[in-house]
Scaffold this active site. Structure first.
Site, mmCIF file in Angstrom:
data_model
loop_
_atom_site.group_PDB
_atom_site.id
_atom_site.type_symbol
_atom_site.label_atom_id
_atom_site.label_comp_id
_atom_site.label_asym_id
_atom_site.label_seq_id
_atom_site.Cartn_x
_atom_site.Cartn_y
_atom_site.Cartn_z
ATOM 1 N N SER A 60 -4.338 -10.598 3.304
ATOM 2 C CA SER A 60 -5.104 -9.367 3.949
ATOM 3 C C SER A 60 -5.724 -9.998 5.112
ATOM 4 O O SER A 60 -5.858 -11.210 5.089
ATOM 5 C CB SER A 60 -6.015 -8.783 2.942
ATOM 6 O OG SER A 60 -7.080 -9.809 2.753
ATOM 7 N N ASP A 97 -0.722 -8.262 4.763
ATOM 8 C CA ASP A 97 -1.196 -6.920 3.526
ATOM 9 C C ASP A 97 -1.995 -6.024 4.609
ATOM 10 O O ASP A 97 -3.089 -6.509 5.290
ATOM 11 C CB ASP A 97 -1.994 -7.399 2.483
ATOM 12 C CG ASP A 97 -1.973 -6.226 1.603
ATOM 13 O OD1 ASP A 97 -1.308 -5.416 1.361
ATOM 14 O OD2 ASP A 97 -3.093 -6.389 0.698
ATOM 15 N N HIS A 98 -1.815 -4.618 4.659
ATOM 16 C CA HIS A 98 -2.584 -3.841 5.558
ATOM 17 C C HIS A 98 -2.924 -4.394 6.920
ATOM 18 O O HIS A 98 -4.185 -4.233 7.302
ATOM 19 C CB HIS A 98 -4.071 -3.584 4.829
ATOM 20 C CG HIS A 98 -3.997 -2.837 3.458
ATOM 21 N ND1 HIS A 98 -3.744 -1.580 3.315
ATOM 22 C CD2 HIS A 98 -3.792 -3.159 2.086
ATOM 23 C CE1 HIS A 98 -3.503 -1.219 2.165
ATOM 24 N NE2 HIS A 98 -3.615 -2.311 1.346
ATOM 25 N N GLU A 149 2.988 3.023 5.945
ATOM 26 C CA GLU A 149 2.521 3.769 4.933
ATOM 27 C C GLU A 149 2.183 5.263 5.341
ATOM 28 O O GLU A 149 2.062 5.606 6.202
ATOM 29 C CB GLU A 149 1.082 3.046 4.667
ATOM 30 C CG GLU A 149 0.379 3.867 3.346
ATOM 31 C CD GLU A 149 -0.648 3.215 2.598
ATOM 32 O OE1 GLU A 149 -0.819 1.949 2.849
ATOM 33 O OE2 GLU A 149 -1.490 3.730 2.043
ATOM 34 N N HIS A 193 -6.974 1.011 -4.437
ATOM 35 C CA HIS A 193 -7.785 -0.151 -4.632
ATOM 36 C C HIS A 193 -8.852 -0.238 -5.301
ATOM 37 O O HIS A 193 -9.673 0.378 -5.376
ATOM 38 C CB HIS A 193 -7.887 -0.512 -2.942
ATOM 39 C CG HIS A 193 -6.704 -0.608 -2.158
ATOM 40 N ND1 HIS A 193 -6.378 0.302 -1.153
ATOM 41 C CD2 HIS A 193 -5.464 -1.503 -2.451
ATOM 42 C CE1 HIS A 193 -5.364 0.002 -0.588
ATOM 43 N NE2 HIS A 193 -4.723 -1.107 -1.349
ATOM 44 N N HIS A 226 0.851 0.329 -3.683
ATOM 45 C CA HIS A 226 -0.316 -0.452 -3.452
ATOM 46 C C HIS A 226 -1.486 -0.091 -4.641
ATOM 47 O O HIS A 226 -1.034 0.856 -5.593
ATOM 48 C CB HIS A 226 -1.297 -0.100 -2.063
ATOM 49 C CG HIS A 226 -0.580 -0.645 -1.029
ATOM 50 N ND1 HIS A 226 -1.165 -1.654 -0.292
ATOM 51 C CD2 HIS A 226 0.751 -0.586 -0.638
ATOM 52 C CE1 HIS A 226 -0.370 -2.302 0.382
ATOM 53 N NE2 HIS A 226 0.808 -1.557 0.439
ATOM 54 N N GLY A 227 -2.546 -0.697 -4.476
ATOM 55 C CA GLY A 227 -3.561 -0.400 -5.703
ATOM 56 C C GLY A 227 -3.043 -0.348 -7.294
ATOM 57 O O GLY A 227 -3.266 0.620 -7.905
ATOM 58 N N SER A 229 -3.419 -2.518 -9.609
ATOM 59 C CA SER A 229 -4.092 -3.282 -10.633
ATOM 60 C C SER A 229 -4.274 -2.393 -12.183
ATOM 61 O O SER A 229 -4.630 -1.324 -11.935
ATOM 62 C CB SER A 229 -5.224 -3.972 -10.405
ATOM 63 O OG SER A 229 -5.059 -4.953 -9.868
ATOM 64 N N SER A 272 -6.672 -6.935 -7.505
ATOM 65 C CA SER A 272 -7.932 -6.942 -8.517
ATOM 66 C C SER A 272 -7.967 -7.427 -9.787
ATOM 67 O O SER A 272 -8.727 -8.153 -10.305
ATOM 68 C CB SER A 272 -8.279 -5.397 -8.617
ATOM 69 O OG SER A 272 -8.794 -4.899 -7.363
#
Ligand code: G3H
Ligand code: 13P
Ligand code: ZN
Length: 324
Positions: A60, A97-98, A149, A193, A226-227, A229, A272
């Site tokens: 990131s 990332d991002h 995205e 996230h 994404h996100g 976890s 995460s």
């Protein structure tokens, strides 16, 4: 001192194109694990070598600032050799990332990244298309793959914050991928996230129906989540038993992620959960052995716990074991 341009090919890395094509066809997803330090990288590579899984190492903007891009690039080069040394060469992608600007993506492309994300999801549709096009044009000249995205994820991270979800609109995806030429598309279907993805009492579900609708519009096109976890509750409990204060941390169900992996979802981002695994292990050691002050005595167990977590994801959630 001027930075020397470095191609990812010189570092032994690969872009994501073939990996995604195989993953979509084979009904599995490739792990995209974030890293910013040595122990995380060791755990990722050990887990992927032991399970014979390809891997996407994600960096990131925050990680670049924390760990220094030159060191990160050389760690990635080292990871290629380390995997060989452990006995199984595996395909390794180094991914931004991002990415939030053309300049950042360009810098990464010129310094050894094999894949970049340009996250224009907070812009208007037209501006997102224009920025993504610009990055794709430059990246493809260097045989670097690009993730775009559409839709906005809720959640809070150091560098990635949004108050609300805006689900990806299936009607937009075909136009977006055609106009931009992206190699993969991150979508918003209710993942977010961080460790607080749902409020207590909410139905903690992602919208697999929207995913299905998107797939109908762009059959076989590589989709990214994404996100993702799952916020394992045993890790949260260990953290809280040893002095932590994580209240109402809730993640995405692994069953739903397994379902998604069987579709055109070919990259699943997990950060995460790794943070939770490391924190739980470090807290436990320091709480139980207050006399300890050698970092290897707490970062070593953190690394072991991370490795087990990553292997579990590969085998039981993503299905990428044996696909290297
Ligand atoms: O998507 C966000 C990742 O978890 C990276 O987070 O910006 O705190 O490194 P970070
Ligand atoms: P988590 O916070 O759910 O691990 O998501 C990480 C991510 O999407 C990185 O881009
Ligand atoms: Zn993300």
């Amino acid at each position: 001192m001027q930075k020397q341009p470095t191609s990812y090919k010189e570092l032994g890395l690969v872009n994501s194109r073939d990996l995604f094509a195989k993953a979509v066809k084979g009904g599995y997803a490739i792990p995209a694990y974030n890293f910013n330090n040595l122990e995380q990288l060791q755990a990722i590579i050990m887990a992927c070598v032991e399970t014979k899984s390809p891997v996407i190492l994600q960096v990131s903007k925050g990680a670049r600032n924390y760990a220094n891009q030159t060191l990160l690039r050389n760690l990635a080069r080292g990871a290629v050799e380390y995997a060989e040394e452990l006995g199984t060469p595996i395909p390794i992608v180094l991914h931004l990332d991002h990415g939030d600007s053309f300049e950042l993506c360009k810098d990464c492309i010129e310094t050894g990244f094999s894949s970049v994300m340009i996250d224009g999801s907070h812009l208007s549709y037209e501006d997102n298309v224009a920025l993504t096009c610009k990055v794709v044009e430059y990246a493809h000249q260097h045989d670097v793959t690009v993730e775009g995205e559409l839709g906005v994820l809720a959640g809070v991270e150091d560098e990635v914050a949004s108050e609300t979800h805006t689900y990806t609109q299936p009607e937009e995806v075909e136009d977006f991928v055609t106009k931009t030429g992206v190699d993969s598309l991150a979508i918003a279907i209710g993942t977010s996230h961080g460790a607080y993805k749902f409020k207590p009492g909410e139905d903690p579900k992602i919208r697999l129906d929207i995913l299905e609708e998107i797939e109908k519009r762009i059959p076989g096109f590589p989709i990214v989540l994404h996100g993702s976890s799952s916020v394992p509750q045993d890790l949260v409990a260990t953290i809280n038993e040893h002095g932590g204060k994580l209240k109402d941390a809730i993640g995405i169900s692994e069953d739903q992620l397994r379902e998604a992996s069987k579709s055109a979802v070919c990259k699943i981002n997990i950060d995460s959960d790794g943070r939770l695994a490391m924190t739980a292990a470090v807290r436990k050691v320091l709480d139980e052995k207050p006399e300890e002050f050698d970092p290897r005595k707490y970062l070593g167990p953190a690394r072991d716990s991370l490795k087990e977590l990553y292997k579990h994801k590969i085998i039981n959630v993503l299905g990428s074991d044996g696909k290297a």
